[in-house]
Every structure is written in structure tokens, then in C-alpha cells.
Design a protein around this motif. Structure first.
Motif, short mmCIF file in Angstrom:
data_model
loop_
_atom_site.label_atom_id
_atom_site.label_comp_id
_atom_site.label_asym_id
_atom_site.label_seq_id
_atom_site.Cartn_x
_atom_site.Cartn_y
_atom_site.Cartn_z
N TYR A 224 39.34 42.58 50.61
CA TYR A 224 38.74 41.37 51.19
C TYR A 224 37.47 40.98 50.44
CZ TYR A 224 41.67 41.62 55.44
OH TYR A 224 42.73 41.63 56.33
N GLY A 225 36.58 41.95 50.30
CA GLY A 225 35.31 41.66 49.64
C GLY A 225 35.47 41.34 48.17
N VAL A 226 36.39 42.02 47.50
CA VAL A 226 36.64 41.73 46.08
C VAL A 226 37.16 40.30 45.92
CG1 VAL A 226 37.98 42.37 44.05
CG2 VAL A 226 37.01 44.16 45.52
N ASP A 227 38.03 39.89 46.82
CA ASP A 227 38.57 38.53 46.79
C ASP A 227 37.46 37.51 47.01
OD1 ASP A 227 40.80 36.61 46.80
OD2 ASP A 227 40.42 36.42 48.95
N LEU A 228 36.63 37.74 48.01
CA LEU A 228 35.54 36.80 48.31
C LEU A 228 34.56 36.69 47.14
CD1 LEU A 228 34.95 37.85 52.01
CD2 LEU A 228 35.58 35.55 51.27
N MET A 232 33.64 33.40 44.85
CA MET A 232 32.29 32.84 44.76
C MET A 232 31.74 32.86 43.34
SD MET A 232 30.32 33.91 48.25
CE MET A 232 30.60 35.66 48.07
N MET A 233 32.24 33.79 42.53
CA MET A 233 31.81 33.87 41.13
C MET A 233 32.73 33.07 40.20
SD MET A 233 29.02 35.60 41.20
CE MET A 233 28.74 36.03 39.48
N HIS A 234 33.59 32.24 40.80
CA HIS A 234 34.48 31.34 40.05
C HIS A 234 35.33 32.09 39.02
CE1 HIS A 234 32.32 28.12 41.99
NE2 HIS A 234 31.18 28.59 41.51
N GLY A 235 35.86 33.25 39.44
CA GLY A 235 36.78 34.00 38.59
C GLY A 235 36.13 34.81 37.49
N GLU A 236 34.82 34.93 37.53
CA GLU A 236 34.13 35.73 36.50
C GLU A 236 34.47 37.21 36.67
OE1 GLU A 236 29.56 36.76 35.00
OE2 GLU A 236 29.92 35.08 36.36
N THR A 237 34.78 37.88 35.58
CA THR A 237 35.06 39.31 35.62
C THR A 237 33.75 40.08 35.63
OG1 THR A 237 37.06 38.95 34.31
CG2 THR A 237 36.24 41.20 34.43
N PRO A 238 33.58 41.03 36.55
CA PRO A 238 32.34 41.82 36.53
C PRO A 238 32.24 42.68 35.28
CG PRO A 238 33.90 42.75 38.09
CD PRO A 238 34.49 41.45 37.62
N LEU A 239 31.02 43.03 34.92
CA LEU A 239 30.82 43.89 33.76
C LEU A 239 31.30 45.31 34.04
CD1 LEU A 239 27.18 42.76 32.85
CD2 LEU A 239 29.31 42.04 31.75
N THR A 240 31.00 45.79 35.24
CA THR A 240 31.37 47.16 35.59
C THR A 240 31.81 47.25 37.05
OG1 THR A 240 29.12 47.79 36.30
CG2 THR A 240 29.68 48.12 33.97
N GLY A 344 41.91 29.12 41.49
CA GLY A 344 40.55 29.59 41.71
C GLY A 344 40.15 29.77 43.15
N ASP A 345 41.06 29.55 44.10
CA ASP A 345 40.67 29.73 45.49
C ASP A 345 41.04 31.14 45.97
OD1 ASP A 345 43.36 29.67 46.24
OD2 ASP A 345 43.31 27.61 46.97
N ASP A 350 45.69 33.32 40.21
CA ASP A 350 44.72 33.64 39.16
C ASP A 350 43.56 34.46 39.72
OD1 ASP A 350 43.79 31.39 40.58
OD2 ASP A 350 42.74 30.56 38.85
N THR A 351 43.08 34.10 40.89
CA THR A 351 42.02 34.88 41.55
C THR A 351 42.49 36.30 41.82
OG1 THR A 351 41.14 32.90 42.63
CG2 THR A 351 40.54 35.03 43.60
#
Length: 379
Positions: A224-228, A232-240, A344-345, A350-351
Motif C-alpha cells: 500500500y505504502g509503496v504504491d502511494l 506521489m513521486m510520479h513514478g520516480e524510482t528510489p535510489l535505494t 501513472g495513477d 506502469d506504477t
């Protein structure tokens, strides 16, 4: 004179016919647009199927045309409880699709069976909505994406929190710049535990099997949190991605984790996602802290907000969502009618491929005790 009068009558007749013709066409198109979406169920092992079956009599957007599950005991259980005719049930997904020709299938199997169900539906051109998360691995997620692209179908993921007006209100606070750029997001999701809340035995069996659920609470509620955050970060991949899990109740859940914390690091933001089967009560809430304010969701429809220069926070009721976005079935119908482009939703493929990249990395981090570095996925 007689000739002129006849011409006028002819003109009037033709005009009247054209009005009737075009009016009839208009009503025909309108009728087609309001026809319910033909959907079928694949699998009865997921307890969330009851949410669909219970709302079905009140939902005019869809028509149930078939149910596929090899377990005839589950046919009897749900057939009796929801007064479903025997003619709806099939043992094979492919056979059901061939016989009933649904426009979409709703998948209520174990998470580990999602890829299989999608790959059966895709060659028939049948779109799919699965329960969260998308699947159990990044490998499966990429295979699902390929099947969707090859066969030009929609694959959507249903999260209960997608339809929370409070989450949309928090998102709008960020999008409109009212709380500044995101700095930190904290998400809490879960409940006392699937056994403790008495989920059905067929549901519990696969929830506690890492081969069918991917993990325990890490996947079940971390998603749930990863999806949210991905939304909110518009599909940006986290660094770590860094994750730790606990086995606080090994006597109940010997094979899977029952408590998890995932930390996502971005260039200028961080997310801490806590998914657990150990909360003293059920919860799904989120805290979004920006550079100049914050938005904290309270249940499904309330939000606490404080902006720059506010002396104190205030609590408000979040605005209602548009009618076609208020629940999964209305949303699915709108997507398949072309009224919503799901890019993107929260529900979009894609999300959710990125969500699976993160969850896969979180599972690896928890296993190894190391932080996992991520790169942006290719198309």
C-alpha cells in the motif's frame, strides 16, 4: 401551386425522417455507453471476493457472467451465500472466457497465480483487474507488462486505499504546492493479523505461504505504502531500498514475516512504510511532510493539514472523488470505455511494475540485511 405544396410536404417528410434517424442513432449510442460491463471472476481463494459479491446487486456498471475456480467446495460456499446460479461456475478460466466472453476478469486467486491468470486472459483480448499487489516478483511483473502490451489489454491493480478521498486530498496538497516539495512520507497499514481477524481458511492458507504471497506482511501491507509513494513521486524510482522484518508470532506465522518496515531513499525525499500484522487495530493512514507544511490522512475521508504560517493544524473532510473513480468497478468500467487513461495513477500497470521492483528489492534487503540500490527500469 400543387407542385410547390408537394415539394414542401416531401421536404417536411425527409426532414422528419432525418430527425428520427439521428435521434435513434443518438439513443443507440447512449444505450451502448450505459450497457453494464461484462465481467467474470477468476479464483475464489482471496477473501476480497466477498467485497465484490456483496456490492454486485447494487452496482449497475457491471454484469457478472462467469466464475472460474477448480474448487467446487468454494462454488457451493459462495453460491449459497450470494444466491449465485450453478450456471455461472466453470472449472477452467479459458473455458469460461470462451463460453461467456467477458470484457474483463477480476482475479481473486493467490498473488502467486496472478501472472498465470493474466497470461490466460490476454490472448483473448480480455482485460484484467487483480487484487493488490500486482504479483510476487519483478520477473513476473515484467512478463505481465509484456503480455498486456502484446495483446493490447489493460491490467489494473485494486488497492482499497485508491478509493480513499483522504489520500487524494493529500496528493492534491502536494500537487498544488500547498505544503511544498515532499521531504518525508510515513505510511502505516495493516491489522492484528489474518488469523486473529479470522480470514477464511482458503485465504489464510496462501497468505502464510511465501511461494503464493511473496512474503508475509511485507507484501500484504507494505505494498500500500509503496504504491502511494510511487504515485506521489510520479513514478520516480528510489535510489535505494532498505527493509527489515520481524517474526514476532512464529507460532502463528512460521513461514512468513508478520511485521515490516521499508525505507525508500530519493534524492530529496524519504519514505518509511510500515506494513504489519501486529497493529493493535486495523489502520491505513499516511503522513506527508513537505518543505512548508504537512497533510496527515485520518481513515478514508478525513485529513489533518497545516500550512506555512498556520498557527495550528486543522482537520477537514476530503472532497468526494469523481463518480467514475469512487470504487474499483466504476473505475474499471471508465477505463474500458476510454474515459480514463490509467497512466501513472495508483491502479495503473506502469506504477505497479515499479511497485514490484521496490517490493522485490525490499524482500532481498530483508533477506540479506543490506540496502539494495535500484536503477530505473527500461521500457
Amino acid at each position: 401551386m400543387i407542385f410547390v405544396q408537394s415539394s414542401r410536404r416531401s421536404h417536411l417528410f425527409i426532414t422528419t425522417c432525418m430527425v428520427v434517424l439521428f435521434s435513434g442513432s443518438h439513443f443507440s449510442v447512449a444505450a451502448q455507453e450505459t450497457q453494464p460491463l461484462k465481467v467474470a471472476i477468476v479464483g475464489l481463494e482471496h477473501g476480497h471476493v466477498e467485497g465484490f459479491l456483496s456490492q454486485l446487486p447494487k452496482h449497475t456498471a457491471v454484469q457478472l457472467v462467469g466464475i472460474a475456480d477448480a474448487n467446487t467446495e468454494l462454488w457451493q460456499k459462495y453460491g449459497k451465500k450470494y444466491s449465485l446460479p450453478d450456471t455461472l461456475f466453470y472449472k477452467s478460466e479459458a473455458n469460461m472466457i470462451e463460453k461467456t466472453r467477458p470484457q474483463a476478469v477480476l482475479v481473486y486467486t493467490s498473488i502467486g497465480e496472478h501472472r498465470h491468470a493474466i497470461e490466460i486472459a490476454a490472448p483473448y483480448g480480455v482485460s484484467v483487474m487483480v487484487e493488490k499487489p500486482l504479483t510476487i516478483s519483478l520477473e513476473d511483473a515484467l512478463a505481465i507488462r509484456k503480455a498486456a502490451r502484446d495483446h493490447k489489454i489493460q491490467v489494473l491493480v485494486n488497492y482499497e486505499t485508491t478509493w480513499y478521498t483522504s489520500n487524494r486530498a493529500a496528493y492534491e496538497e502536494v500537487r498544488e504546492g500547498r505544503i511544498g516539495e515532499i521531504r518525508r512520507v510515513v505510511v502505516h497499514d495493516g491489522h492484528q493479523g489474518p488469523k486473529e481477524i479470522n480470514v477464511p481458511p482458503e485465504f489464510l492458507n496462501w497468505l502464510t505461504d511465501p511461494e503464493q504471497n511473496g512474503a508475509g506482511a511485507l507484501y500484504d501491507f507494505g505494498c500500500y505504502g509503496v504504491d502511494l509513494m510511487t504515485w506521489m513521486m510520479h513514478g520516480e524510482t528510489p535510489l535505494t531500498v532498505t527493509a527489515v522484518v520481524n517474526h514476532d508470532k512464529p507460532h502463528l506465522y512460521p513461514k512468513v514475516d508478520d511485521d515490516s518496515t521499508i525505507t525508500l531513499q530519493y534524492p530529496r525525499a524519504q519514505a518509511v512504510i510500515m506494513g504489519s500484522w501486529n497493529w493493535p487495530f486495523g489502520r491505513k493512514d499516511m503522513e506527508v511532510y513537505g518543505a512548508t507544511g504537512y497533510a496527515i490522512t485520518v481513515a478514508a475521508d478525513q485529513i489533518r493539514i497545516r500550512h506555512e504560517h498556520d498557527a495550528e493544524e486543522h482537520t477537514t473532510t476530503a472532497p468526494a472523488l469523481p463518480a467514475r473513480e469512487r470504487d474499483s468497478l466504476s473505475y474499471l468500467s471508465a477505463v474500458l470505455r476510454g474515459e480514463i487513461v490509467p497512466k501513472g495513477d495508483l491502479t495503473a500497470l506502469d506504477t505497479n511494475v515499479i511497485v514490484m521492483q521496490i517490493l522485490d528489492a525490499a524482500r532481498e534487503s530483508a533477506r540479506t540485511g543490506r540496502t539494495v540500490k535500484l536503477n530505473k527500469l527500461g521500457d
